[in-house]
Write a protein that holds these residues in place. Structure first.
Motif, PDB file in Angstrom:
ATOM      1  N   ASP A 140       0.698  -1.239  -0.015  1.00 58.71           N
ATOM      2  CA  ASP A 140      -0.094  -0.341  -0.075  1.00 58.71           C
ATOM      3  C   ASP A 140       0.846   1.338  -0.010  1.00 58.71           C
ATOM      4  OD1 ASP A 140      -2.750  -1.629   0.468  1.00 58.71           O
ATOM      5  OD2 ASP A 140      -1.927  -2.398   2.639  1.00 58.71           O
ATOM      6  N   TYR A 141       1.926   1.225   1.004  1.00 57.46           N
ATOM      7  CA  TYR A 141       3.078   2.531   0.892  1.00 57.46           C
ATOM      8  C   TYR A 141       4.135   1.837   0.847  1.00 57.46           C
ATOM      9  CZ  TYR A 141      -1.525   4.185   2.867  1.00 57.46           C
ATOM     10  OH  TYR A 141      -2.205   5.020   2.896  1.00 57.46           O
ATOM     11  N   ALA A 142       5.184   2.844   0.630  1.00 58.03           N
ATOM     12  CA  ALA A 142       6.399   2.540  -0.009  1.00 58.03           C
ATOM     13  C   ALA A 142       7.226   3.980   0.734  1.00 58.03           C
ATOM     14  CB  ALA A 142       6.993   2.610  -0.743  1.00 58.03           C
ATOM     15  N   LEU A 143       8.572   3.639   1.379  1.00 57.02           N
ATOM     16  CA  LEU A 143       9.413   5.241   1.876  1.00 57.02           C
ATOM     17  C   LEU A 143      10.215   4.387   1.285  1.00 57.02           C
ATOM     18  CD1 LEU A 143      10.478   6.709   3.857  1.00 57.02           C
ATOM     19  CD2 LEU A 143      11.671   5.091   5.234  1.00 57.02           C
ATOM     20  N   GLN A 144      10.327   5.876   1.394  1.00 60.29           N
ATOM     21  CA  GLN A 144      11.638   6.299  -0.575  1.00 60.29           C
ATOM     22  C   GLN A 144      12.346   6.947   0.078  1.00 60.29           C
ATOM     23  OE1 GLN A 144      11.634   4.924  -4.420  1.00 60.29           O
ATOM     24  NE2 GLN A 144      10.688   3.576  -2.753  1.00 60.29           N
ATOM     25  N   GLY A 145      13.885   6.483  -0.455  1.00 55.10           N
ATOM     26  CA  GLY A 145      15.375   7.263  -0.377  1.00 55.10           C
ATOM     27  C   GLY A 145      15.387   8.497  -0.419  1.00 55.10           C
ATOM     28  N   THR A 146      16.164   9.368  -0.383  1.00 63.64           N
ATOM     29  CA  THR A 146      16.456  11.499  -0.869  1.00 63.64           C
ATOM     30  C   THR A 146      16.533  10.757  -1.559  1.00 63.64           C
ATOM     31  OG1 THR A 146      17.480  11.801   1.425  1.00 63.64           O
ATOM     32  CG2 THR A 146      18.092  12.853   0.032  1.00 63.64           C
ATOM     33  N   GLY A 147      17.857  10.482  -2.666  1.00 64.66           N
ATOM     34  CA  GLY A 147      17.492  10.155  -3.721  1.00 64.66           C
ATOM     35  C   GLY A 147      17.192  10.146  -5.104  1.00 64.66           C
ATOM     36  N   GLN A 148      15.566   9.739  -4.631  1.00 69.20           N
ATOM     37  CA  GLN A 148      14.161   9.103  -5.199  1.00 69.20           C
ATOM     38  C   GLN A 148      12.765   9.868  -5.505  1.00 69.20           C
ATOM     39  OE1 GLN A 148      16.142   5.831  -5.652  1.00 69.20           O
ATOM     40  NE2 GLN A 148      13.692   5.896  -6.401  1.00 69.20           N
ATOM     41  N   ASN A 149      13.136  11.111  -4.682  1.00 71.23           N
ATOM     42  CA  ASN A 149      12.344  12.471  -4.864  1.00 71.23           C
ATOM     43  C   ASN A 149      12.432  12.475  -6.518  1.00 71.23           C
ATOM     44  OD1 ASN A 149      11.322  14.365  -2.379  1.00 71.23           O
ATOM     45  ND2 ASN A 149      13.031  13.322  -1.707  1.00 71.23           N
ATOM     46  N   TYR A 150      13.289  12.922  -7.379  1.00 74.82           N
ATOM     47  CA  TYR A 150      13.064  13.562  -8.817  1.00 74.82           C
ATOM     48  C   TYR A 150      12.638  12.014  -8.781  1.00 74.82           C
ATOM     49  CZ  TYR A 150      14.265  14.848 -13.912  1.00 74.82           C
ATOM     50  OH  TYR A 150      14.601  14.750 -14.905  1.00 74.82           O
ATOM     51  N   ALA A 151      12.813  10.946  -9.340  1.00 74.29           N
ATOM     52  CA  ALA A 151      12.077  10.268  -9.761  1.00 74.29           C
ATOM     53  C   ALA A 151      10.770   9.826  -9.796  1.00 74.29           C
ATOM     54  CB  ALA A 151      12.819   8.740  -9.634  1.00 74.29           C
ATOM     55  N   VAL A 152      10.308  10.428  -8.834  1.00 76.33           N
ATOM     56  CA  VAL A 152       8.690   9.409  -7.870  1.00 76.33           C
ATOM     57  C   VAL A 152       7.582  11.167  -8.451  1.00 76.33           C
ATOM     58  CG1 VAL A 152       9.433   8.215  -5.909  1.00 76.33           C
ATOM     59  CG2 VAL A 152       9.272  10.733  -5.513  1.00 76.33           C
ATOM     60  N   LYS A 153       8.722  12.176  -7.883  1.00 71.47           N
ATOM     61  CA  LYS A 153       7.799  13.403  -8.445  1.00 71.47           C
ATOM     62  C   LYS A 153       7.639  13.143  -9.937  1.00 71.47           C
ATOM     63  CE  LYS A 153       9.352  16.126  -4.732  1.00 71.47           C
ATOM     64  NZ  LYS A 153      10.172  17.442  -4.421  1.00 71.47           N
ATOM     65  N   ASN A 154       8.368  13.013 -11.225  1.00 70.18           N
ATOM     66  CA  ASN A 154       8.386  12.441 -12.014  1.00 70.18           C
ATOM     67  C   ASN A 154       7.580  11.396 -12.701  1.00 70.18           C
ATOM     68  OD1 ASN A 154       9.449  14.910 -13.772  1.00 70.18           O
ATOM     69  ND2 ASN A 154      10.681  14.720 -11.966  1.00 70.18           N
ATOM     70  N   MET A 155       6.530  10.337 -12.221  1.00 68.55           N
ATOM     71  CA  MET A 155       6.266   9.518 -12.291  1.00 68.55           C
ATOM     72  C   MET A 155       4.021   9.403 -11.652  1.00 68.55           C
ATOM     73  SD  MET A 155       8.199   6.334 -10.370  1.00 68.55           S
ATOM     74  CE  MET A 155       6.514   5.121 -10.628  1.00 68.55           C
ATOM     75  N   ASP A 156       3.683   8.662 -13.129  1.00 68.76           N
ATOM     76  CA  ASP A 156       2.274   9.487 -13.013  1.00 68.76           C
ATOM     77  C   ASP A 156       1.267   7.950 -12.391  1.00 68.76           C
ATOM     78  OD1 ASP A 156       2.211  11.336 -15.511  1.00 68.76           O
ATOM     79  OD2 ASP A 156       2.618   9.638 -17.326  1.00 68.76           O
ATOM     80  N   GLU A 157       2.231   7.033 -11.785  1.00 69.26           N
ATOM     81  CA  GLU A 157       1.221   5.981 -11.333  1.00 69.26           C
ATOM     82  C   GLU A 157       1.168   6.551  -9.694  1.00 69.26           C
ATOM     83  OE1 GLU A 157       4.094   3.846 -14.284  1.00 69.26           O
ATOM     84  OE2 GLU A 157       4.222   5.697 -12.885  1.00 69.26           O
ATOM     85  N   VAL A 158       1.894   7.107  -9.004  1.00 69.73           N
ATOM     86  CA  VAL A 158       2.269   7.304  -7.744  1.00 69.73           C
ATOM     87  C   VAL A 158       2.488   8.648  -7.227  1.00 69.73           C
ATOM     88  CG1 VAL A 158       3.752   5.644  -7.303  1.00 69.73           C
ATOM     89  CG2 VAL A 158       4.916   7.683  -7.312  1.00 69.73           C
ATOM     90  N   ASP A 159       1.911   8.925  -5.741  1.00 69.53           N
ATOM     91  CA  ASP A 159       1.826  10.135  -5.239  1.00 69.53           C
ATOM     92  C   ASP A 159       2.918  10.283  -4.194  1.00 69.53           C
ATOM     93  OD1 ASP A 159       0.243  11.861  -7.070  1.00 69.53           O
ATOM     94  OD2 ASP A 159      -1.653  11.524  -5.591  1.00 69.53           O
ATOM     95  N   ILE A 160       3.116  11.212  -3.247  1.00 69.72           N
ATOM     96  CA  ILE A 160       3.933  11.852  -2.507  1.00 69.72           C
ATOM     97  C   ILE A 160       2.508  11.636  -1.458  1.00 69.72           C
ATOM     98  CG2 ILE A 160       6.386  12.665  -1.413  1.00 69.72           C
ATOM     99  CD1 ILE A 160       7.454  13.496  -3.725  1.00 69.72           C
TER     100      ILE A 160
END
Length: 381
Positions: free
Chosen positions: A213-233
């Motif tokens: 349901d949820y996943a913790l991401q590392g500091t360096g993952q911000n750029y990737a996840v902010k540019n993904m359509d499938e997920v939200d922070i």
């Protein structure tokens, strides 16, 4: 509830004592006082003559510090090197590479690096609990801008949303287990289904595939996840536990005992670097991108986030809190029962460095240094 927890253990090796060389200059004997001539001013003895600033300056016991700061770098180190703060303090930083937090801690335990700054708080505390004589003497990130992601459109009400859900996060990340306990759950390992993956990319993919349901991401993952359509922070780790301490500056206790002047001068350079960072974040992004060989957009994705907080302060109180949470959740060795973690936190050298920097440079940014003193009192008293 089924729990899938993979606990990684470090093979600890014997500590090799670090040695360093340094010396103290003795004072020359006072010169004999000559007879005063009529109408002349009586000269001062040699030992009362004004000393030059260079003569007054302390000399670090060792001038080279071997440092591991991970692949994501350390912006304070970057600035201190670029602006010459280390050089002014008589220090040179020698980067020591490690591919993972466990590797960095092993290098430190075996005396192959002097300082580790990017291996979190849990890793050093677990090493101390296992009998490795390490000391926390400063910090890097206070809040590491580590995002919690979920499928697009997921609403977040707070840490209570994790209860009964699958969360791709190692439960040794004490900010989350501590926050769950604060909700009244005595056993946070059962309240949430913790799912551990070998890296953040696998955890992210698990969210996309609806495996968690949820996943913790590392500091360096911000750029990737902010540019993904499938997920939200949906949140950041710092939202769950403010000032959770993220990454501490750690060394072998023997290094501090043998090199207190070196460590104090190191902290002075980092304190000045933080002042520069706070006043020049756009430039800091450029410097850090160049240092770690990536784009400015990548660095800005986490550095311009309010949840990215750097400070060289040791954060004694948050470290003690982390130790207690890790102990209650079973992530510390049984040896921890006989260890007072306060004996492995040194705040004196940071405070001495802060006082000296304020005396030397405080008028350059009075408000910043006022806030830094208040932050120290809040987190170390």
């Amino acid at each position: 509830m089924k729990k899938r927890i993979v606990l990684l253990t470090l093979a600890l090796t014997a500590i090799l004592s670090l040695t360093s060389c340094g010396g103290n200059s003795g004072n020359a004997s006072p010169a004999e006082k000559p007879a005063a001539s009529a109408g002349s001013e009586t000269p001062k003895p040699a030992d009362e003559a004004p000393k030059s600033a260079e003569a007054e300056k302390e000399v670090p016991e060792t001038s080279v510090i071997r440092w591991n700061y991970g692949t994501s770098g350390n912006v304070l180190v970057t600035i201190a090197e670029e602006k010459g703060y280390f050089e002014e303090e008589g220090l040179t930083i020698e980067f020591v590479s490690a591919t993972a937090n466990a590797d960095a801690m092993a290098l430190l335990a075996t005396g192959k690096t002097d300082v580790v700054s990017n291996s979190g708080t849990s890793n050093p505390l677990q090493q101390i609990a296992s009998g490795v004589d390490l000391t926390v003497f400063g910090g890097h990130m206070v809040d590491g801008s580590m995002p919690v992601v979920a499928k697009k459109g997921t609403k977040w009400n707070g840490v209570e949303d994790l209860i009964g859900k699958k969360f791709a996060c190692n439960p040794s990340y004490f900010a989350f287990t501590g926050a769950v306990m604060d909700l009244g759950y005595e056993d946070p390992l059962s309240a949430v289904e913790w799912v551990v993956y070998t890296n953040y990319n696998d955890a992210l993919a698990a969210v996309v595939r609806d495996e968690v349901d949820y996943a913790l991401q590392g500091t360096g993952q911000n750029y990737a996840v902010k540019n993904m359509d499938e997920v939200d922070i949906v949140a950041y780790q710092g939202d769950v536990m403010p000032n959770y301490s993220c990454c501490r500056l750690v060394t072998q206790t023997s290094f501090i005992e043998e090199n207190p002047i070196t460590v104090k001068h190191l902290m002075k350079a980092l304190i000045r670097a933080q002042q520069y960072y706070e006043a020049n974040k756009e430039e800091a992004i450029t410097l850090q991108a160049e240092n770690i060989g990536t784009s400015e957009e990548y660095v800005a994705a986490y550095m311009l986030n309010d949840n990215y907080v750097v400070n060289p302060d040791p954060l004694k109180n948050p470290v003690i809190r982390a130790w207690d949470i890790l102990d209650k959740t079973g992530f510390l060795s049984e040896k921890a029962k006989n260890i007072d973690i306060r004996d492995h936190i040194n705040t004196e050298l940071y405070k001495a460095a802060l006082d000296e920097v304020i005396a030397e440079h405080g008028d350059e940014d009075p408000e910043f240094y006022k806030d830094l003193l208040a932050f120290y009192e809040e987190n170390n008293s």
